[in-house]
Scaffold this active site. Structure first.
Site, PDB file in Angstrom:
ATOM      1  N   ASP A 217       0.818  -1.192   0.146  1.00 51.72           N
ATOM      2  CA  ASP A 217       0.159  -0.013   0.033  1.00 51.72           C
ATOM      3  C   ASP A 217       0.881   1.258  -0.034  1.00 51.72           C
ATOM      4  OD1 ASP A 217      -2.475  -1.481  -0.169  1.00 51.72           O
ATOM      5  OD2 ASP A 217      -2.864  -0.911   2.006  1.00 51.72           O
TER       6      ASP A 217
ATOM      7  N   LYS B  65      -3.691   3.245  -2.323  1.00 54.31           N
ATOM      8  CA  LYS B  65      -4.392   4.342  -2.948  1.00 54.31           C
ATOM      9  C   LYS B  65      -4.086   5.346  -1.655  1.00 54.31           C
ATOM     10  CE  LYS B  65      -7.964   1.612  -2.463  1.00 54.31           C
ATOM     11  NZ  LYS B  65      -7.445   0.294  -2.841  1.00 54.31           N
TER      12      LYS B  65
ATOM     13  N   ASP C 159      -1.784  -1.554  11.064  1.00 57.12           N
ATOM     14  CA  ASP C 159      -2.278  -2.745  11.490  1.00 57.12           C
ATOM     15  C   ASP C 159      -3.302  -3.227  10.203  1.00 57.12           C
ATOM     16  OD1 ASP C 159      -2.540  -5.360  13.343  1.00 57.12           O
ATOM     17  OD2 ASP C 159      -4.595  -4.514  12.821  1.00 57.12           O
TER      18      ASP C 159
ATOM     19  N   MET D 174      -7.027   9.401   9.063  1.00 52.79           N
ATOM     20  CA  MET D 174      -7.469   9.866   7.819  1.00 52.79           C
ATOM     21  C   MET D 174      -8.551  11.125   7.850  1.00 52.79           C
ATOM     22  SD  MET D 174      -7.915   6.132   6.133  1.00 52.79           S
ATOM     23  CE  MET D 174      -8.552   5.396   7.530  1.00 52.79           C
TER      24      MET D 174
END
Length: 456
Positions: free
Chosen positions: A247, A269, A302, A383
């Site tokens: 990722d 992403k 995680d 986020m």
């Protein structure tokens, strides 16, 4: 080559150790694993050796050294602080062609003890020829971290089927190919994760239908950024993988630890940048597994904390693909630790709540913000940056005090870590001063940052 490496079978062999101190005790502790018959010669022995003696694990001759004690002895260790006595033992042993080791005196050794990695029956010995024993120890420690604890279990199971494999595969090339596929495949992975029954089932299928390769998917948490926070098992797994699907949040330092001939595929992403769809990732995992590949799905933090790990495993389960999970240090834990902000503290907060600031599926609307405002918990929002204005409004509307301390942390645990301390009142402005990835901590514990910060 100053010393030729030899692995000696010491089971039921007689070993004589002259000396009764701590050094002799360390040698005894090591040699007892071999099943050797150990005799100590010393007028006095230390507490640890006395304990072994009382348990009938060693013999003790309460006397001085005499050459007659070398009769029928296989190895000799001189572990006294008397240099002349050690030399006498060395000369007498050489005369009888008996291997002798004189502790801390390489010139009086016909054999030396290597640094040993014990994964019985797999044994690895490392030696500097007596030139740099500390370097040997450091190399051993490095290799210890790379070799799984259950490696010996794999070897023991392999021993039980050697004859069956010989009968099944006549050509040595066929047998070699079978063993390579077995040890590199999900059989080993299942043993290392503790699933012995699953491993045996895979083994039986491999023997009965050797043309069918069985792949495996391993979901690994890479941690928040610092490569040193990757778990030991995570390191072992990524160095065994054929493919790494990683990722956006996986650091370059961690990717440097991947096996050189592995295929690394970026599937990540990031905010505002469209990457591979989840459906495409799932299909790629299935395709590689069906080809018999060992695939690591490498995720930042995680995989079970806002990492969609559960979704991917549900998809694998539907297709009966073997998998295992190696957890990682989630971003909240890493960011807090490297910022000197304990997420719980008896004087400030007795609980911590993790929330995602991602607005997918209206997650922000289903959060009970009013309950959070009265919980006195530390709140960590992942986020948060893309929706910071909406988060700020909800915090104010549902009762959070504007003076509540907050910390905004960018690229946590890395050398580029950036920490901004403020209050809810200036949260929107703080968010403008950080980029992705970043995390938000809300609560009184943030006050401890000034006193406990340590990572620059």
């Amino acid at each position: 080559m100053n010393y030729f490496p030899i692995f000696a079978n010491l089971k039921s062999r007689r070993i004589l150790i002259v000396g009764g101190g701590a050094v002799a005790a360390r040698k005894v502790l090591l040699l007892l694993r071999t099943g050797a018959i150990i005799t100590i010669i010393a007028y006095k022995i230390c507490f640890e050796l006395l304990s072994f003696f009382k348990k009938n694990k060693i013999k003790w001759l309460k006397t001085g050294f005499k050459e007659k004690y070398l009769d029928q002895v296989f190895l000799v260790i001189a572990a006294t602080n008397d240099r002349s006595l050690n030399e006498e033992i060395f000369i007498a042993s050489n005369k009888r062609c008996i291997f002798v080791n004189t502790v801390d005196d390489e010139s009086k050794c016909s054999f030396i003890f290597p640094s040993i990695i014990d994964r019985s029956p797999i044994i690895i010995g490392i030696s500097s020829g007596g030139f740099a024993p500390v370097l040997s120890r450091l190399l051993r420690e490095r290799m210890e971290s790379l070799l799984p604890i259950k490696l010996g279990v794999i070897a023991n199971i392999a021993k039980t089927i050697r004859e069956k494999v010989k009968k099944k595969f006549i050509l040595s090339s066929e047998r070699r190919f079978f063993w390579e596929r077995l040890f590199n495949g999900s059989f080993s992975g299942q043993i290392l994760s503790g699933n012995i029954n699953n491993a045996i089932n895979i083994l039986n299928k491999e023997i009965m239908t050797p043309q069918v390769s069985i792949g495996e998917i391993i979901l690994v948490g890479a941690g928040p950024g610092d490569a040193g926070l990757l778990t030991l098992k995570g390191l072992q797994v990524i160095q065994q993988a054929d493919y790494i699907l990683y990722d956006f949040l996986v650091s370059k330092e961690i990717l440097e630890l991947v096996r050189r001939d592995a295929h690394c595929v970026y599937v990540g992403k990031s905010s505002g940048i469209k990457g591979m769809s989840q459906q495409d990732i799932n299909e790629l995992l299935i395709s590689l597994a069906k080809k018999g590949k060992k695939v690591v799905r490498l995720k930042g933090g995680d995989p079970f904390i806002f990492g969609r790990g559960g979704e991917e495993l549900m998809f694998l389960k539907k297709y009966s693909i073997p998998f295992q999970v190696v957890p990682g240090i989630t971003a909240a834990i890493g960011a807090a630790a490297y910022s000197g902000i304990p997420l719980t503290h008896r004087s400030y907060a007795h609980s911590v709540i993790f929330i995602t600031g991602n607005r997918t599926n209206n997650k922000l609307d289903i959060i009970n913000w009013s309950q959070l405002a009265t919980s006195a918990s530390t709140i960590v929002i992942y986020m948060f940056k893309a929706n910071v204005d909406e988060i700020y409004k909800k915090l104010i509307i549902y009762g959070f005090f504007k003076k509540t301390p907050v910390a905004v942390i960018e690229q946590a645990t890395t050398l580029n870590q950036k920490i901004l301390i403020g209050t809810i009142a200036n949260l929107p402005n703080l968010s403008l001063r950080v980029s992705y990835p970043s995390i938000l901590i809300i609560g009184e514990v943030v006050k401890l940052h000034k006193k406990l910060k340590w990572f620059n």
